[in-house]
Structure formats: structure tokens, C-alpha cells
Scaffold this motif. Structure first.
Motif, short mmCIF file in Angstrom:
data_model
loop_
_atom_site.label_atom_id
_atom_site.label_comp_id
_atom_site.label_asym_id
_atom_site.label_seq_id
_atom_site.Cartn_x
_atom_site.Cartn_y
_atom_site.Cartn_z
N ILE A 10 -7.45 21.46 -9.81
CA ILE A 10 -8.66 20.79 -10.30
C ILE A 10 -8.32 19.39 -10.80
O ILE A 10 -9.04 18.42 -10.52
CB ILE A 10 -9.32 21.62 -11.42
CG1 ILE A 10 -9.73 23.00 -10.89
CG2 ILE A 10 -10.53 20.89 -11.99
CD1 ILE A 10 -10.34 23.91 -11.95
N LEU A 11 -7.21 19.27 -11.53
CA LEU A 11 -6.77 17.96 -11.99
C LEU A 11 -6.47 17.03 -10.81
O LEU A 11 -6.81 15.84 -10.84
CB LEU A 11 -5.53 18.09 -12.88
CG LEU A 11 -5.71 18.83 -14.21
CD1 LEU A 11 -4.38 18.95 -14.93
CD2 LEU A 11 -6.73 18.10 -15.09
N LEU A 12 -5.85 17.57 -9.76
CA LEU A 12 -5.56 16.77 -8.58
C LEU A 12 -6.84 16.28 -7.92
O LEU A 12 -6.92 15.13 -7.45
CB LEU A 12 -4.72 17.57 -7.59
CG LEU A 12 -3.29 17.90 -8.04
CD1 LEU A 12 -2.59 18.78 -6.99
CD2 LEU A 12 -2.49 16.63 -8.29
N VAL A 13 -7.86 17.13 -7.89
CA VAL A 13 -9.14 16.73 -7.31
C VAL A 13 -9.78 15.62 -8.14
O VAL A 13 -10.32 14.64 -7.60
CB VAL A 13 -10.08 17.94 -7.19
CG1 VAL A 13 -11.50 17.49 -6.82
CG2 VAL A 13 -9.56 18.91 -6.15
N ILE A 14 -9.71 15.76 -9.47
CA ILE A 14 -10.26 14.71 -10.34
C ILE A 14 -9.57 13.38 -10.07
O ILE A 14 -10.21 12.33 -9.90
CB ILE A 14 -10.12 15.10 -11.82
CG1 ILE A 14 -10.98 16.33 -12.13
CG2 ILE A 14 -10.52 13.93 -12.72
CD1 ILE A 14 -10.77 16.89 -13.53
N LEU A 15 -8.25 13.42 -10.01
CA LEU A 15 -7.49 12.18 -9.77
C LEU A 15 -7.79 11.61 -8.39
O LEU A 15 -7.94 10.39 -8.22
CB LEU A 15 -5.99 12.46 -9.93
CG LEU A 15 -5.52 12.81 -11.35
CD1 LEU A 15 -4.05 13.23 -11.33
CD2 LEU A 15 -5.73 11.63 -12.29
N LEU A 16 -7.88 12.48 -7.41
CA LEU A 16 -8.14 12.02 -6.05
C LEU A 16 -9.52 11.37 -5.95
O LEU A 16 -9.66 10.26 -5.43
CB LEU A 16 -8.04 13.20 -5.08
CG LEU A 16 -8.40 12.90 -3.61
CD1 LEU A 16 -7.39 11.94 -3.01
CD2 LEU A 16 -8.47 14.19 -2.81
N ARG A 17 -10.55 12.05 -6.44
CA ARG A 17 -11.90 11.53 -6.26
C ARG A 17 -12.19 10.32 -7.14
O ARG A 17 -12.92 9.41 -6.74
CB ARG A 17 -12.92 12.64 -6.53
CG ARG A 17 -12.90 13.78 -5.54
CD ARG A 17 -13.05 13.31 -4.10
NE ARG A 17 -14.37 12.69 -3.85
CZ ARG A 17 -14.76 12.23 -2.67
NH1 ARG A 17 -13.93 12.30 -1.63
NH2 ARG A 17 -15.96 11.68 -2.52
N THR A 18 -11.66 10.31 -8.37
CA THR A 18 -11.88 9.12 -9.20
C THR A 18 -11.19 7.91 -8.60
O THR A 18 -11.74 6.79 -8.61
CB THR A 18 -11.40 9.36 -10.64
OG1 THR A 18 -10.04 9.85 -10.62
CG2 THR A 18 -12.29 10.34 -11.38
N ASN A 19 -9.97 8.09 -8.08
CA ASN A 19 -9.28 6.99 -7.40
C ASN A 19 -10.06 6.53 -6.17
O ASN A 19 -10.24 5.33 -5.93
CB ASN A 19 -7.87 7.41 -7.00
CG ASN A 19 -6.84 7.14 -8.07
OD1 ASN A 19 -6.35 6.03 -8.19
ND2 ASN A 19 -6.55 8.16 -8.87
#
Length: 396
Positions: free
Chosen positions: A372-381
Motif C-alpha cells: 500500500i505504501l508503494l502504491v501511495i509513493l508510485l501514484r503521488t510521484n
């Protein structure tokens, strides 16, 4: 049990108490320990006190783990920790019926109390069962069906009770102790780690571990009575009342780790397609950050608007942040405001701070939130660098 039978039992037992100074040796006080069940409410097991009159055959169980489902606003009170639990009394046979039906083992530790101590214990239970005393404000760690029994023993025996603690026992936090019981219930495990804060990531002392029935049973088995004649063990006999095979964990593909990693892989593919086609797919982000924002509201509710001590200082709020709801609303607009990019940067920082809090041991998070953290980082970037450049294709 009929109403008349209940009335006879209560009248005989509580209105006309026995003369213990004469016949206390005919009474037997025991600790009952029941194995965990399959549902979350029963996943940690149970303790109760059994009082047996060996002459008359009267056999009662005093149970501090009961509550009334018919209380108005039951679930609201349960969530806010304003629901009272109570001491109830039933017959031993009726008590066993539920555990036999659910195939949960029950063990008994018969206590080696003197006649005077037996009398004091029974009087203590009588007073606790009075209508004005039987209710108490439940606390999972510090005031539950097990700790109430521990506290009763300490009050009755005082300095004569030596818990004889194991000085070499493995150090465990309260979260470690919970994890031992909910590993069989992966979604409950995830929910507990989401709801409970950093206050449970502290070492539990040996006495504090007794909030769990199995640990209470072990503590009773190790305890000694001192200063009352020759030093003797608190428990003089162990008996198995019901014996069923131990429940084993079954691999369930429907668990947070597999689901969230599959979700993350799907988002990676979606983002790659969006990058190649110069599309944002903002519909996904609107839904995703809305869910995160709602989870954040839940964390805030449990932290600031309930009486649960264990839900305070919950740093899951770093990734499940209520402000994400405003981001979702902003992304609904065709032309986003300048503050959105600044918020995306802040959301990246918050997600990274979650990892910092985890690494430094300030809070232990459920391991399934990594994707979930990886998805947050990916989509915010992805949104931060491409929000103004790409055309928008929202997906339903």
C-alpha cells in the motif's frame, strides 16, 4: 435453566450464605481456562472461577466476561469503550455446554486455598455479584475476564501470594502477545494493527501478560502461597475437563498480504500503461485516496473520540490520512489547483515517514501495508510529475 431454578440458586447461594468457618474445607475453588475459538471475540480464550460444594453438589462458575447485547446503541458503546461488562453466575454444566458445542478445550486448576482463604474468596465473589458491583468498564489489556481474577487473588491472599515470575521469560510487547492469537485470523490481525496505536508497542511485564487467559493459567501454575504454614503451590491439581485437537492455521489465499501485493502489481501495470499512453487514469486515484481518507477518519475517531487507551498515538495516520479526501475531491476537477502538487509532495513525505517510524521502532505496522505504501509513493510521484502534462482519462 428455568426462572424458578435460577431463583432457588440465587436465594440459597447469595441470601443464605454458608457457614464457611465450619464447612469451607468442603468447598473447592478452581481456575478454568478455555482455549481460543474461531471468532475474533473468542480468539484469545477465556478464564472463569469455579466454586464446587462437594457435599451438596452445587457447582457454580463465576464469569467476568459477559455483556448484554440488548443494551441500547450496543455497537456505538463497544466502539467508544463505554460498554460495561459484568460478572455473571451459571452452573458448571451450562458453562461447559458452549465450549463442548464449539469444540474448545477447558482445563481446570484446583487451588490449594486454606478454609479461611476459601471463605474470603467466596465472600469476595458474593460482594462482586451484587447488582451495584457486578458491572465494570472493560479494558482489553488491563481490566478483563482474566485480570479481574488475578486482582481478586491478589486482594484475597495479599503478601501471601508470590507469582514466582520467570526471570528468563522472553520479552514481548503487547502487540507481540496479540499476534500470537490472531495469526489464524489474517484480516482481524490487519484490522487490529490498523486500529491500535504505538502505545501497545511497549514491553509487557510478566504480571501484565496475564490479561491473556493462557498466560494467566501459566502464572497460576507457577505461583506459590507463602507465610501461611509451609510454602505451597497455589495450584494443587490440574485437570482436563474438555479436550479437543488444537486449532491449526490454514493457509488462506484471501489474506491481506496476497490481496495487497496483487493490488500493487495491478496498479504498477496501470501506471505503466498510463505513462506509455500519456493518460493519468485519475478515476483510480479518486477512489484510492478516498478509501485512504476514510480509513484516516476511522483512526482519528478511535484516537480522539473514544475512551480506548490502546488506540492513542496511532501512526497509521501517516499513510491513512484524512486529508486524502480533499485530494480526491480536488482530482475530480478538470483543472486542478496549484496546492494539489504541494499536497502530493506532502503525501509522499508522510508515506516515507511511516517507514521511518517503523524502522526506529516507534510503532510496529502490519507487514501487509508495504505494498500500500508503494502504491501511495508510485501514484503521488506519477501525479506530481504528470498532472499538468498528460491528458485525463477517468476510469469507472
Amino acid at each position: 435453566m428455568t426462572a424458578l431454578f435460577k431463583k432457588i440458586i440465587i436465594t440459597y447461594t447469595f441470601i443464605y450464605p454458608f457457614n464457611f468457618l465450619v464447612a469451607a474445607q468442603d468447598f473447592q475453588v478452581s481456575l478454568l481456562t478455555c482455549d481460543p475459538g474461531d471468532e475474533l471475540y473468542s480468539a484469545f480464550g477465556h478464564n472463569a472461577i469455579r466454586v464446587l460444594d462437594k457435599n451438596s453438589g452445587q457447582d457454580f462458575v463465576f464469569n467476568y466476561g459477559t455483556f448484554d447485547f440488548n443494551v441500547p446503541f450496543f455497537y456505538v458503546k463497544f466502539t467508544q469503550r463505554t460498554l460495561d461488562y459484568m460478572l455473571s453466575v451459571t452452573t458448571f454444566d451450562r458453562f461447559l455446554m458452549e465450549y463442548n458445542y464449539n469444540r474448545r478445550s477447558v482445563r481446570e486448576q484446583i487451588l490449594d486455598l486454606s478454609p479461611e482463604q476459601t471463605m474470603e474468596m467466596y465472600k469476595f465473589l458474593q460482594i462482586n455479584y451484587l447488582p451495584q458491583n457486578r458491572f465494570y468498564r472493560y479494558d482489553f489489556f488491563y481490566d478483563n475476564c482474566a485480570t479481574r481474577i488475578r486482582d481478586a487473588m491478589e486482594e484475597i491472599l495479599g503478601d501471601q501470594l508470590d507469582w514466582n515470575e520467570d526471570l528468563l521469560a522472553e520479552e514481548k510487547t503487547f502487540r507481540n502477545l496479540i499476534d500470537e492469537y490472531v495469526y489464524r485470523l489474517p484480516w482481524a490481525d490487519f484490522g487490529i494493527d490498523l486500529a491500535l496505536g504505538s502505545v501497545i508497542d511497549v514491553k509487557a511485564e510478566e504480571r501484565e501478560k496475564q490479561f491473556l487467559p493462557d498466560y494467566m493459567e501459566t502464572a497460576f501454575g507457577r505461583a506459590m502461597i507463602v507465610g501461611d504454614g509451609p510454602t505451597r503451590p497455589l495450584v494443587k491439581e490440574n485437570r482436563i475437563i474438555l479436550d479437543f485437537p488444537e486449532r491449526t492455521a490454514v493457509l488462506d489465499l484471501w489474506n491481506p498480504h496476497i490481496i495487497w501485493w496483487a493490488f500493487a502489481m495491478a496498479v504498477f501495470i496501470l501506471t505503466y500503461i498510463g505513462f506509455r499512453r500519456k493518460r493519468l487514469f485519475k478515476g483510480f486515484d479518486i477512489a484510492f485516496f478516498s478509501v485512504l481518507g476514510l480509513l484516516g477518519l476511522l483512526v482519528v475517531l478511535l484516537w480522539f473520540f473514544t475512551f480506548h487507551s490502546q488506540t492513542k498515538y496511532n501512526w497509521n495516520i501517516l499513510w491513512a490520512f484524512p486529508g486524502h479526501l480533499f485530494l480526491a475531491i480536488a482530482l475530480l476537477r478538470k483543472n486542478t489547483k496549484p496546492w494539489v502538487n504541494r499536497y502530493l509532495m506532502a503525501a509522499m513525505i508522510l508515506a516515507n515517514m511511516t517507514l521511518v517510524f517503523w524502522i526506529f521502532g516507534w510503532q510496529s505496522f502490519h507487514s501487509s501495508i508495504i505494498p500500500i505504501l508503494l502504491v501511495i509513493l508510485l501514484r503521488t510521484n506519477f501525479l506530481y510529475y504528470n498532472l499538468k502534462k498528460f491528458s485525463v482519462e477517468q476510469i469507472a
